[in-house]
Design an enzyme around this catalytic site. Structure first.
Site, PDB file in Angstrom:
ATOM      1  N   GLY A   1     -33.837 -30.720 -57.497  1.00  0.00           N
ATOM      2  CA  GLY A   1     -33.238 -29.384 -57.690  1.00  0.00           C
ATOM      3  C   GLY A   1     -34.510 -28.629 -57.986  1.00  0.00           C
ATOM      4  N   SER A   2     -34.027 -27.210 -58.963  1.00  0.00           N
ATOM      5  CA  SER A   2     -35.064 -26.501 -59.831  1.00  0.00           C
ATOM      6  C   SER A   2     -34.498 -26.057 -60.405  1.00  0.00           C
ATOM      7  CB  SER A   2     -35.676 -25.304 -58.952  1.00  0.00           C
ATOM      8  OG  SER A   2     -34.156 -24.687 -58.646  1.00  0.00           O
TER       9      SER A   2
ATOM     10  N   ILE B   1     -33.027 -13.875 -56.560  1.00  0.00           N
ATOM     11  CA  ILE B   1     -31.579 -13.767 -57.484  1.00  0.00           C
ATOM     12  C   ILE B   1     -31.512 -12.509 -58.667  1.00  0.00           C
ATOM     13  CG2 ILE B   1     -31.234 -14.817 -59.980  1.00  0.00           C
ATOM     14  CD1 ILE B   1     -32.768 -17.361 -58.158  1.00  0.00           C
ATOM     15  N   GLY B   2     -32.553 -11.549 -59.055  1.00  0.00           N
ATOM     16  CA  GLY B   2     -32.764 -11.005 -59.669  1.00  0.00           C
ATOM     17  C   GLY B   2     -31.783  -9.106 -58.876  1.00  0.00           C
TER      18      GLY B   2
ATOM     19  N   GLU C   1     -29.663  -9.522 -56.988  1.00  0.00           N
ATOM     20  CA  GLU C   1     -27.958 -10.065 -57.363  1.00  0.00           C
ATOM     21  C   GLU C   1     -27.513  -9.442 -58.208  1.00  0.00           C
ATOM     22  OE1 GLU C   1     -28.513 -13.332 -53.310  1.00  0.00           O
ATOM     23  OE2 GLU C   1     -27.244 -13.969 -55.591  1.00  0.00           O
TER      24      GLU C   1
ATOM     25  N   ASP D   1     -34.787 -28.119 -53.302  1.00  0.00           N
ATOM     26  CA  ASP D   1     -36.368 -27.286 -53.913  1.00  0.00           C
ATOM     27  C   ASP D   1     -37.567 -28.258 -55.132  1.00  0.00           C
ATOM     28  OD1 ASP D   1     -34.499 -25.367 -53.569  1.00  0.00           O
ATOM     29  OD2 ASP D   1     -34.176 -25.242 -55.645  1.00  0.00           O
TER      30      ASP D   1
ATOM     31  N   ALA E   1     -30.679 -23.191 -50.224  1.00  0.00           N
ATOM     32  CA  ALA E   1     -29.392 -24.881 -50.677  1.00  0.00           C
ATOM     33  C   ALA E   1     -29.292 -24.905 -49.119  1.00  0.00           C
ATOM     34  CB  ALA E   1     -27.939 -23.800 -51.063  1.00  0.00           C
TER      35      ALA E   1
ATOM     36  N   HIS F   1     -16.745  -4.842 -28.657  1.00  0.00           N
ATOM     37  CA  HIS F   1     -16.179  -3.780 -30.061  1.00  0.00           C
ATOM     38  C   HIS F   1     -15.104  -3.649 -30.332  1.00  0.00           C
ATOM     39  CE1 HIS F   1     -17.330   0.492 -30.046  1.00  0.00           C
ATOM     40  NE2 HIS F   1     -16.383   1.119 -29.324  1.00  0.00           N
TER      41      HIS F   1
END
Length: 467
Positions: free
Chosen positions: A145-146, A185-186, A188, A313, A321, A445
């Site tokens: 990952g990261s 990310i920022g 959210e 990542d 993900a 609908h």
């Protein structure tokens, strides 16, 4: 020495999915995770906990501002940040416990500790008590990952100058949260604290937020978030971040080259993520990295060492993900002699603000750059009966189709449940549907999905029904 057919280093969405699929295909499988809980960044300090806080804060926002319009009268609601964090932790535990269950169900051996290569086929597991164990593996999948990136001149004290990890565990609601970076990310996490009463200022180097997504989405989301109270400093390059007690001062240059400053009690540094390869011992296995520190792989996600693969990542591509999950399945099935396929153009991107933002396929900017002739159809959410009923009238659906063939090339949405609606675009494009195919498909609908049908009508024949 324990021996396995497949060993996965890292238990995030890519890693644990790869392990499960390998076990399903009959491989003896092990997974190595350095933390006490499985699930990686996504389940522990990423996707899942952030969505838990987003949902809690959205409930608070509705109770404070929107319930009265529905005829629901309550006393002034109070935000209990401690309880929100506690609930977030409960949600995380439910999910990580679920991964433990899946490991047991699929008879996957779990090693807790840091996995590092001793050779191309031997991996040492260094446990938290300092003891070590070496295992042998025919194939290894790197899925480490990261981690959050920063800027070289910023000192992350993880108290006032924080990353997304610390932002998920604040003990108070900031008075003024300054977010460096206008990406997913920022925005959210900025939305979480904006709803809870914080002043939020986003400082972004580019001239727009969510710069990797279609320009129409960036424009619409900027308008909506400004209406909610979020402030933006675009085309602004941060040059210094200084903490003095409980105050953080950010110094930057605006697009005119003039120095500007902004002060807050917290600063969230959200300038991207970088691959996590420290301590893997890649040099002992002979695995190569690229110029950006990512593990180099070919089209089969195989490294330069034939029996070692990498996913998620830690390799090139979007840090998502669900992209990592697809790659985990891809590698396991490749090892089993199957012929799997991933269409990277059809990996959707989502921003879980409210309204949500989602896109898949080509953006209009990309098609212009590529010189592709295209046509565009769009439809505003506020024209839908379902949107008016719920009060979620912000946003739009935009469909881009090939000018000659009418094949859908991209779908981009800002609106309620955009994260779920985008799956219709993924499926349509996977089967190379035309805009007319979508337009002629019945949509229930009243639903938000009707906006997709209307946008398709607009794209294919400029004849939306409700606009």
């Amino acid at each position: 020495m324990s021996q396995f057919d497949v060993t996965v280093i890292g238990s995030g969405p890519g890693g644990y999915v790869a392990a499960i699929r390998a076990a399903q295909l009959g491989f003896t499988t092990a997974i190595i995770e350095k933390y006490p809980t499985l699930g990686g960044t996504c389940l522990n300090v990423g996707c899942i906990p952030s969505k838990a806080l987003l949902d809690s804060s959205e409930h608070f926002e509705n109770a404070k501002h929107n319930f009265a319009g529905h005829g629901i009268i309550i006393n002034e609601p109070q935000a209990d940040i401690a309880r929100m964090i506690e609930r977030k932790n409960e949600v995380v535990k439910q999910n990580t416990d679920g991964i433990n269950y899946l490991m047991n169900k699929n008879k996957i051996t779990v090693f807790e500790g840091v996995g590092s290569f001793e050779s191309a086929t031997q991996i040492k597991v260094t446990k938290n008590d300092g003891s070590t164990e070496t295992i042998e593996s025919k194939y290894t999948i790197i899925a480490t990952g990261s981690k959050p990136s920063t800027l070289p001149f910023i000192t992350l004290d993880k108290e006032r100058v924080i990353t997304s990890t610390e932002a998920l565990n604040l003990k108070e609601i900031p008075k003024h949260l300054v977010v460096i970076g206008g990406g997913v990310i920022g925005l959210e996490l900025g939305s979480v604290y904006l709803r809870l009463g914080a002043q939020v200022t986003v400082v972004e180097f580019m001239d727009k937020i969510i710069p990797g997504m279609d320009g129409a989405l960036s424009k619409e989301l900027t308008k909506v978030l400004k209406k909610q109270g979020m402030k933006f400093m675009l085309s602004t390059a941060v040059s210094a971040v200084e903490r003095n007690g409980d105050t953080v001062k950010i110094t930057a240059k605006d697009k005119k080259g003039e120095e500007v400053t902004v002060e807050g009690d917290y600063c969230l540094v959200s300038v991207g993520r970088k691959p996590y390869t420290e301590g893997l011992g890649l040099e002992k296995a002979g695995v190569e990295l690229d110029e950006r520190g990512r593990v180099k792989v070919n089209d089969h996600l195989q490294t330069n060492v034939a029996n070692i693969y990498a996913i998620g990542d830690v390799i090139k591509g979007a840090m998502l993900a669900h992209k990592a999950e697809e790659e985990g399945v891809f590698v396991a099935e490749t090892l089993a002699g199957q012929k799997p396929h991933i269409n990277y153009n059809l990996i959707p991107g989502v921003v879980y603000t409210w309204p949500e933002v989602a896109g898949v396929g080509k953006t209009e900017e990309q098609l212009k750059e590529e010189g592709v002739a295209y046509k565009v159809g769009s439809f505003p959410m506020r024209a839908l009966g379902r949107s008016r009923a719920s009060g979620d009238v912000d946003g739009l659906v935009k469909i881009i189709a090939d000018e000659k063939t009418d094949e859908v090339l991209g779908m981009h949405i800002v609106g309620a449940r955009a994260a779920d609606l985008i799956a219709e675009g993924v499926i349509a494009m996977e089967f190379r549907a035309s805009a007319e195919d979508i337009a002629r498909s019945s949509h229930a609908h009243p639903t938000y999905a009707e906006a997709i049908k209307e946008a398709a009508l607009d794209a294919t024949a400029k004849r939306p029904i409700h606009m």
